[in-house]
Design an enzyme around this catalytic site. Structure first.
Site, PDB file in Angstrom:
ATOM      1  N   PHE A   1      -0.316  10.006  -8.051  1.00 29.30           N
ATOM      2  CA  PHE A   1      -0.144   8.599  -7.677  1.00 29.30           C
ATOM      3  C   PHE A   1      -0.657   7.685  -8.777  1.00 29.30           C
ATOM      4  O   PHE A   1      -0.431   6.503  -8.735  1.00 29.30           O
ATOM      5  CB  PHE A   1      -0.876   8.304  -6.368  1.00 29.30           C
ATOM      6  CG  PHE A   1      -0.399   9.164  -5.223  1.00 29.30           C
ATOM      7  CD1 PHE A   1       0.947   9.351  -5.010  1.00 29.30           C
ATOM      8  CD2 PHE A   1      -1.297   9.794  -4.395  1.00 29.30           C
ATOM      9  CE1 PHE A   1       1.402  10.135  -3.965  1.00 29.30           C
ATOM     10  CE2 PHE A   1      -0.858  10.574  -3.338  1.00 29.30           C
ATOM     11  CZ  PHE A   1       0.490  10.752  -3.127  1.00 29.30           C
TER      12      PHE A   1
ATOM     13  N   TRP B   1       2.474   1.576  -3.407  1.00 29.47           N
ATOM     14  CA  TRP B   1       1.515   2.000  -4.423  1.00 29.47           C
ATOM     15  C   TRP B   1       1.409   3.523  -4.467  1.00 29.47           C
ATOM     16  O   TRP B   1       1.248   4.106  -5.537  1.00 29.47           O
ATOM     17  CB  TRP B   1       0.141   1.388  -4.131  1.00 29.47           C
ATOM     18  CG  TRP B   1      -0.910   1.804  -5.135  1.00 29.47           C
ATOM     19  CD1 TRP B   1      -1.205   1.185  -6.317  1.00 29.47           C
ATOM     20  CD2 TRP B   1      -1.795   2.923  -5.038  1.00 29.47           C
ATOM     21  NE1 TRP B   1      -2.217   1.852  -6.961  1.00 29.47           N
ATOM     22  CE2 TRP B   1      -2.599   2.923  -6.195  1.00 29.47           C
ATOM     23  CE3 TRP B   1      -1.986   3.928  -4.090  1.00 29.47           C
ATOM     24  CZ2 TRP B   1      -3.577   3.888  -6.427  1.00 29.47           C
ATOM     25  CZ3 TRP B   1      -2.954   4.883  -4.318  1.00 29.47           C
ATOM     26  CH2 TRP B   1      -3.741   4.859  -5.469  1.00 29.47           C
ATOM     27  N   HIS B   2       1.518   4.162  -3.311  1.00 25.52           N
ATOM     28  CA  HIS B   2       1.353   5.610  -3.266  1.00 25.52           C
ATOM     29  C   HIS B   2       2.530   6.359  -3.865  1.00 25.52           C
ATOM     30  O   HIS B   2       2.384   7.532  -4.227  1.00 25.52           O
ATOM     31  CB  HIS B   2       1.122   6.070  -1.817  1.00 25.52           C
ATOM     32  CG  HIS B   2      -0.293   5.894  -1.374  1.00 25.52           C
ATOM     33  ND1 HIS B   2      -0.765   4.699  -0.887  1.00 25.52           N
ATOM     34  CD2 HIS B   2      -1.339   6.749  -1.360  1.00 25.52           C
ATOM     35  CE1 HIS B   2      -2.049   4.834  -0.571  1.00 25.52           C
ATOM     36  NE2 HIS B   2      -2.424   6.059  -0.861  1.00 25.52           N
ATOM     37  N   GLY B   3       3.681   5.732  -3.962  1.00 29.01           N
ATOM     38  CA  GLY B   3       4.793   6.431  -4.592  1.00 29.01           C
ATOM     39  C   GLY B   3       6.124   5.759  -4.335  1.00 29.01           C
ATOM     40  O   GLY B   3       6.301   5.035  -3.359  1.00 29.01           O
TER      41      GLY B   3
ATOM     42  N   THR C   1       0.837  -1.208   0.000  1.00 35.74           N
ATOM     43  CA  THR C   1       0.000   0.000   0.000  1.00 35.74           C
ATOM     44  C   THR C   1       0.865   1.249   0.000  1.00 35.74           C
ATOM     45  O   THR C   1       0.594   2.219  -0.724  1.00 35.74           O
ATOM     46  CB  THR C   1      -0.936   0.008   1.219  1.00 35.74           C
ATOM     47  OG1 THR C   1      -1.765  -1.158   1.196  1.00 35.74           O
ATOM     48  CG2 THR C   1      -1.810   1.248   1.229  1.00 35.74           C
TER      49      THR C   1
END
Length: 492
Positions: free
Chosen positions: A492, A335-337, A332
């Site tokens: 994102f 995934w955001h960066g 997670t």
């Protein structure tokens, strides 16, 4: 191009709906006319022209900011179309191979454009002679990649039908209402509506009302709160006081909620106006009583994606639960960066969620709700502090001030930022609570008890109409000359 943009509101959107309306008329004539048997098979879709208009405008919408990467999205759609057809075949070994190849290609594209530079930088820092590539991140690639993966897996599991028309799969992946920043829409949610959706006046009214609620969240609240957070966390970081650190990160806490939930509201509203029913993506997360509860309410589509496609296949609650939770939260964060602060942020919440599973959730019924609420909000605010700073030096400066180590405890600047924007703080608190649900439930209850429910229907329509007009005028006025209008989650 973003939703909260004057060009989008007063040029792109009117042009789109005009073409869409004309296409709807054409679709009706096409479907109702008597055609040959060959044409009849082609007209199984009631929305051929409307879908074509939606695809064309979606590609224009995407290409407006990234004309080159629109070809990447077209290529991604083609890969997933071919993979889906092979997955829908009868040979089990070929189905598995197609699934693995399809998912691998999706992750490869995401990895190259989002993470290659990050990992190359790590290897370079370790002393390896590796050139760090400077690759621009395609807008929305994280969202449409996850949608594509969910499509392939659901087809493999026989939970969704395969799409045999490439233009319709391209529509699902490229649909501009949710292309750039979600929510992540499962194919099964919209599969039937792609071919057979119909729109009535209630859909248009409710959809436009929902869209304008989201626009107000973004323009009236999020944009104003961003000025406060920037004042302390960007421009004033070197002279940050303790109260300034708290005020700045609380402003960002509200900002990111109204920014992202506002976008989701606009996406859901636009979808409704077109006949699509997207699932909710937020459920008043700051009303949570645990961090576990918070993540059931925040970015619901992403949480459900990791639950259904990572956590449960790994074993879920049945085996290695703690490991499964940490893996999911590591992913997670990633995934955001491609940045260490996002990884730390993910692991931070993963550890809290895992700890709550074995401790707090077993005894929470014996703890006063206000204490649980304060506990949750404090940890959420700290989490947003990690999320905000991708530079560790600036992050340490912030947390030093946040925990009482600022140059001073308080300042006139902090008082001014609070008092000058007092109405913003009040509005942020009020509208982060389920006010709309409460009012809607009250009106519905009175309507059911009333002997003349039509009066309540008329009053509700008048109130919504006046609200919508006022919201549009106010937002348009604020957008003239606005300089801080970008959506946070578009990166994102």
């Amino acid at each position: 191009m973003i939703f909260s943009d004057l060009f989008f509101l007063f040029a792109f959107l009117p042009a789109f709906f005009l073409c869409y309306l004309l296409a709807a008329v054409g679709d009706k004539e096409l479907f109702s006319s008597r055609v040959s048997a060959l044409d009849t098979s082609q007209m199984a879709c009631r929305n051929v022209l409307k879908n074509a208009v939606l695809v064309v405008f979606s590609l224009i919408f995407y290409a407006w900011g990234e004309p080159v990467y629109v070809f990447l999205m077209l290529f991604s759609s083609l890969i997933n179309y071919i993979s889906g057809l092979n997955i829908a075949g009868r040979m089990q070994s070929r189905r598995k191979t197609a699934l693995v190849v399809g998912i691998s290609l999706n992750l490869l594209m995401l990895g190259i454009f989002k993470y290659l530079g990050f990992f190359a930088g790590i290897l370079s820092d370790l002393g390896m002679n590796i050139k760090v590539p400077n690759i621009a991140l395609p807008i929305g690639i994280s969202f449409y990649t996850f949608q594509s993966i969910s499509y392939l897996v659901d087809v493999y599991r026989n939970e969704s039908p395969v799409q045999r028309r490439y233009p319709d799969l391209l529509l699902y992946i490229s649909m501009f209402p949710q292309l750039v920043a979600g929510p992540i829409v499962r194919y099964g949610t919209v599969a039937n509506e792609i071919a057979n959706r119909r729109v009535n006046s209630r859909d248009i009214a409710d959809g436009s009302y929902r869209f304008l609620i989201g626009l107000g969240k973004k323009v009236i609240l999020a944009n104003q709160l961003s000025e406060i957070s920037d004042q302390f966390l960007v421009n004033g970081l070197n002279d940050l006081t303790t109260t300034g650190a708290w005020l700045g990160i609380i402003a960002f806490t509200f900002q990111i909620y109204f920014d992202f939930s506002g976008y989701s509201d606009m996406a859901i509203g636009l979808g409704r106006m077109l006949g699509f029913h997207f699932n909710e993506n937020f459920n008043h997360p700051y009303c949570c009583d645990t961090i576990t509860d918070f993540w059931r309410r925040w970015h619901i589509s992403l949480g459900s994606f990791f639950r259904d496609y990572v956590y449960i296949p790994m074993g879920g609650n049945r085996k290695h639960q703690a490991v499964n939770i940490l893996v999911v939260w590591f992913l997670t964060g990633m995934w955001h960066g491609a940045s260490w602060n996002f990884i730390i942020w993910g692991v931070y919440f993963g550890i809290i969620v895992m700890t709550e599973k074995y401790t707090l959730l077993k005894v929470k019924d014996n703890i006063p709700s206000p204490l649980l609420h304060l506990y949750s909000l404090l940890l959420v605010v700290i989490g947003w502090g990690i999320f905000y700073f991708d530079d560790f030096g600036r992050m340490l400066v912030f947390f030093k001030s946040f925990f009482g180590g600022g140059k001073t405890f308080d300042s006139f600047v902090t008082h001014s930022a609070f008092l000058d924007h007092f109405w913003i703080w009040v509005a942020a608190i009020v509208f982060s609570m389920p006010l709309r649900k409460t009012v809607s439930s009250f009106v519905l209850h009175r309507q059911e008890e009333s002997s003349v429910p039509s009066v309540y229907n008329a009053m509700s329509l008048i109130v919504k109409t006046v609200f919508s007009v006022v919201m549009l005028v106010v937002c348009a006025a604020l957008l003239v000359g606005a300089t801080n209008n970008a959506f946070i989650y578009t990166r994102f």
